[in-house]
Design a protein around this motif. Structure first.
Motif, PDB file in Angstrom:
ATOM      1  N   TYR A  28       0.885  -1.230   0.013  1.00 45.82           N
ATOM      2  CA  TYR A  28      -0.129   0.005   0.044  1.00 45.82           C
ATOM      3  C   TYR A  28       0.908   1.255  -0.041  1.00 45.82           C
ATOM      4  O   TYR A  28       1.755   1.461   0.860  1.00 45.82           O
ATOM      5  CB  TYR A  28      -0.905   0.022   1.098  1.00 45.82           C
ATOM      6  N   LEU A  29       0.579   2.008  -0.810  1.00 46.91           N
ATOM      7  CA  LEU A  29       1.457   3.440  -1.034  1.00 46.91           C
ATOM      8  C   LEU A  29       0.213   4.336  -1.250  1.00 46.91           C
ATOM      9  O   LEU A  29      -0.620   4.416  -2.022  1.00 46.91           O
ATOM     10  CB  LEU A  29       2.441   3.267  -2.378  1.00 46.91           C
ATOM     11  N   GLY A  30       0.733   5.575  -0.291  1.00 38.86           N
ATOM     12  CA  GLY A  30      -0.540   6.647  -0.639  1.00 38.86           C
ATOM     13  C   GLY A  30       0.658   8.081  -0.291  1.00 38.86           C
ATOM     14  O   GLY A  30       1.302   8.157   0.677  1.00 38.86           O
ATOM     15  N   TYR A  31      -0.096   9.148  -0.855  1.00 40.62           N
ATOM     16  CA  TYR A  31      -0.118  10.287  -0.544  1.00 40.62           C
ATOM     17  C   TYR A  31      -1.013  11.192  -0.583  1.00 40.62           C
ATOM     18  O   TYR A  31      -2.059  11.331  -1.666  1.00 40.62           O
ATOM     19  CB  TYR A  31       1.183  10.949  -1.476  1.00 40.62           C
ATOM     20  N   ASP A  32      -1.393  12.011   0.424  1.00 39.17           N
ATOM     21  CA  ASP A  32      -2.655  12.791   0.701  1.00 39.17           C
ATOM     22  C   ASP A  32      -3.764  11.955   0.368  1.00 39.17           C
ATOM     23  O   ASP A  32      -4.034  11.023   0.956  1.00 39.17           O
ATOM     24  CB  ASP A  32      -2.524  13.823  -0.411  1.00 39.17           C
ATOM     25  N   ASP A  33      -4.558  12.209  -0.678  1.00 40.12           N
ATOM     26  CA  ASP A  33      -5.838  11.350  -0.555  1.00 40.12           C
ATOM     27  C   ASP A  33      -5.723  10.234  -2.051  1.00 40.12           C
ATOM     28  O   ASP A  33      -6.771   9.947  -2.392  1.00 40.12           O
ATOM     29  CB  ASP A  33      -6.915  12.450  -1.096  1.00 40.12           C
ATOM     30  N   ILE A  34      -4.827  10.358  -2.283  1.00 34.70           N
ATOM     31  CA  ILE A  34      -4.430   9.389  -3.578  1.00 34.70           C
ATOM     32  C   ILE A  34      -3.593   7.964  -2.964  1.00 34.70           C
ATOM     33  O   ILE A  34      -2.531   8.189  -2.457  1.00 34.70           O
ATOM     34  CB  ILE A  34      -3.466   9.831  -4.658  1.00 34.70           C
ATOM     35  N   ASN A  35      -4.001   6.876  -3.071  1.00 34.76           N
ATOM     36  CA  ASN A  35      -3.487   5.788  -2.506  1.00 34.76           C
ATOM     37  C   ASN A  35      -3.427   4.603  -3.647  1.00 34.76           C
ATOM     38  O   ASN A  35      -4.541   4.330  -4.389  1.00 34.76           O
ATOM     39  CB  ASN A  35      -4.373   5.038  -1.256  1.00 34.76           C
ATOM     40  N   PHE A  36      -2.307   3.836  -3.802  1.00 31.99           N
ATOM     41  CA  PHE A  36      -2.511   2.715  -4.786  1.00 31.99           C
ATOM     42  C   PHE A  36      -2.150   1.506  -3.739  1.00 31.99           C
ATOM     43  O   PHE A  36      -1.512   1.574  -2.732  1.00 31.99           O
ATOM     44  CB  PHE A  36      -1.062   3.150  -5.342  1.00 31.99           C
ATOM     45  N   TYR A  37      -2.801   0.466  -4.221  1.00 33.35           N
ATOM     46  CA  TYR A  37      -2.438  -0.967  -3.659  1.00 33.35           C
ATOM     47  C   TYR A  37      -2.342  -1.936  -4.489  1.00 33.35           C
ATOM     48  O   TYR A  37      -2.450  -1.850  -5.718  1.00 33.35           O
ATOM     49  CB  TYR A  37      -3.760  -1.409  -2.734  1.00 33.35           C
ATOM     50  N   LYS A  47      -7.653 -26.124  -5.056  1.00 34.62           N
ATOM     51  CA  LYS A  47      -7.122 -27.257  -4.435  1.00 34.62           C
ATOM     52  C   LYS A  47      -6.365 -27.968  -5.469  1.00 34.62           C
ATOM     53  O   LYS A  47      -6.616 -27.784  -6.803  1.00 34.62           O
ATOM     54  CB  LYS A  47      -8.105 -28.148  -3.799  1.00 34.62           C
ATOM     55  N   GLU A  48      -5.231 -28.893  -5.004  1.00 31.38           N
ATOM     56  CA  GLU A  48      -4.510 -29.563  -6.070  1.00 31.38           C
ATOM     57  C   GLU A  48      -5.102 -30.224  -6.923  1.00 31.38           C
ATOM     58  O   GLU A  48      -6.204 -31.187  -6.426  1.00 31.38           O
ATOM     59  CB  GLU A  48      -3.363 -30.201  -5.154  1.00 31.38           C
ATOM     60  N   ASN A  49      -5.083 -30.289  -8.088  1.00 29.43           N
ATOM     61  CA  ASN A  49      -5.644 -31.342  -9.206  1.00 29.43           C
ATOM     62  C   ASN A  49      -7.004 -31.064  -9.021  1.00 29.43           C
ATOM     63  O   ASN A  49      -7.834 -32.008  -9.506  1.00 29.43           O
ATOM     64  CB  ASN A  49      -5.284 -32.732  -8.993  1.00 29.43           C
ATOM     65  N   ARG A  50      -7.797 -30.126  -8.707  1.00 26.56           N
ATOM     66  CA  ARG A  50      -9.177 -29.765  -8.580  1.00 26.56           C
ATOM     67  C   ARG A  50      -9.582 -28.419  -9.320  1.00 26.56           C
ATOM     68  O   ARG A  50     -10.758 -28.011  -9.419  1.00 26.56           O
ATOM     69  CB  ARG A  50      -9.693 -29.778  -7.263  1.00 26.56           C
ATOM     70  N   GLY A  51      -8.647 -27.908 -10.137  1.00 29.67           N
ATOM     71  CA  GLY A  51      -8.995 -26.609 -10.925  1.00 29.67           C
ATOM     72  C   GLY A  51      -7.570 -26.122 -11.746  1.00 29.67           C
ATOM     73  O   GLY A  51      -6.663 -26.641 -11.634  1.00 29.67           O
ATOM     74  N   PRO A  52      -7.857 -25.169 -12.257  1.00 29.62           N
ATOM     75  CA  PRO A  52      -6.636 -24.381 -12.805  1.00 29.62           C
ATOM     76  C   PRO A  52      -5.619 -24.004 -12.004  1.00 29.62           C
ATOM     77  O   PRO A  52      -6.239 -23.754 -10.626  1.00 29.62           O
ATOM     78  CB  PRO A  52      -7.476 -23.458 -13.750  1.00 29.62           C
ATOM     79  N   ASP A  53      -4.540 -23.930 -12.416  1.00 34.45           N
ATOM     80  CA  ASP A  53      -3.263 -23.523 -11.610  1.00 34.45           C
ATOM     81  C   ASP A  53      -3.166 -21.962 -11.720  1.00 34.45           C
ATOM     82  O   ASP A  53      -2.464 -21.569 -12.605  1.00 34.45           O
ATOM     83  CB  ASP A  53      -2.033 -24.204 -11.685  1.00 34.45           C
ATOM     84  N   VAL A  54      -4.163 -21.344 -11.000  1.00 32.22           N
ATOM     85  CA  VAL A  54      -4.254 -19.689 -11.227  1.00 32.22           C
ATOM     86  C   VAL A  54      -3.631 -18.887  -9.819  1.00 32.22           C
ATOM     87  O   VAL A  54      -3.880 -19.482  -8.595  1.00 32.22           O
ATOM     88  CB  VAL A  54      -5.349 -19.089 -11.583  1.00 32.22           C
ATOM     89  N   ASN A  55      -2.933 -17.858 -10.050  1.00 32.93           N
ATOM     90  CA  ASN A  55      -2.541 -17.138  -8.901  1.00 32.93           C
ATOM     91  C   ASN A  55      -3.467 -15.988  -8.774  1.00 32.93           C
ATOM     92  O   ASN A  55      -3.577 -15.354  -9.983  1.00 32.93           O
ATOM     93  CB  ASN A  55      -1.079 -16.817  -8.963  1.00 32.93           C
ATOM     94  N   THR A  56      -3.778 -15.379  -7.852  1.00 28.16           N
ATOM     95  CA  THR A  56      -4.655 -14.038  -7.773  1.00 28.16           C
ATOM     96  C   THR A  56      -3.700 -12.740  -7.595  1.00 28.16           C
ATOM     97  O   THR A  56      -2.853 -12.748  -6.698  1.00 28.16           O
ATOM     98  CB  THR A  56      -5.550 -14.017  -6.515  1.00 28.16           C
ATOM     99  N   VAL A  57      -3.941 -12.058  -8.488  1.00 34.92           N
ATOM    100  CA  VAL A  57      -3.102 -10.573  -8.314  1.00 34.92           C
ATOM    101  C   VAL A  57      -4.383  -9.551  -8.276  1.00 34.92           C
ATOM    102  O   VAL A  57      -5.230  -9.569  -9.385  1.00 34.92           O
ATOM    103  CB  VAL A  57      -2.214 -10.304  -9.820  1.00 34.92           C
ATOM    104  N   GLY A  58      -4.303  -8.352  -7.748  1.00 33.08           N
ATOM    105  CA  GLY A  58      -4.916  -7.346  -7.739  1.00 33.08           C
ATOM    106  C   GLY A  58      -4.171  -6.038  -7.497  1.00 33.08           C
ATOM    107  O   GLY A  58      -3.389  -5.942  -6.871  1.00 33.08           O
TER     108      GLY A  58
END
Length: 66
Positions: A28-37, A47-58
């Motif tokens: 988290y970075l911010g200055y005054d009223d502007i913030n980036f996360y 779960k392993e072998n139960r779906g695609p191997d995806v990582n979450t990025v936001g």
């Protein structure tokens, strides 16, 4: 899901093969009223072998004070 008459809502329950616990990184970075996360989870969302191997990025930008 709604039936043909539109009167009944059927809820789907279950874990949908998602992992129960995950550890991730946040920045988290911010200055005054502007913030980036940014967030990153290095392990898969499913779960392993139960779906695609995806990582979450936001990433996001928040403007305004609280």
């Amino acid at each position: 899901k709604w039936d043909q008459g539109g009167d009944h809502k059927q809820k789907l329950k279950g874990d949908f093969n998602l992992t129960e616990f995950r550890v991730g990184y946040s920045l988290y970075l911010g200055y005054d009223d502007i913030n980036f996360y940014a967030r990153y989870f290095p392990n898969s969302a499913f779960k392993e072998n139960r779906g695609p191997d995806v990582n979450t990025v936001g990433v996001g930008l928040a403007i305004g004070g609280f």
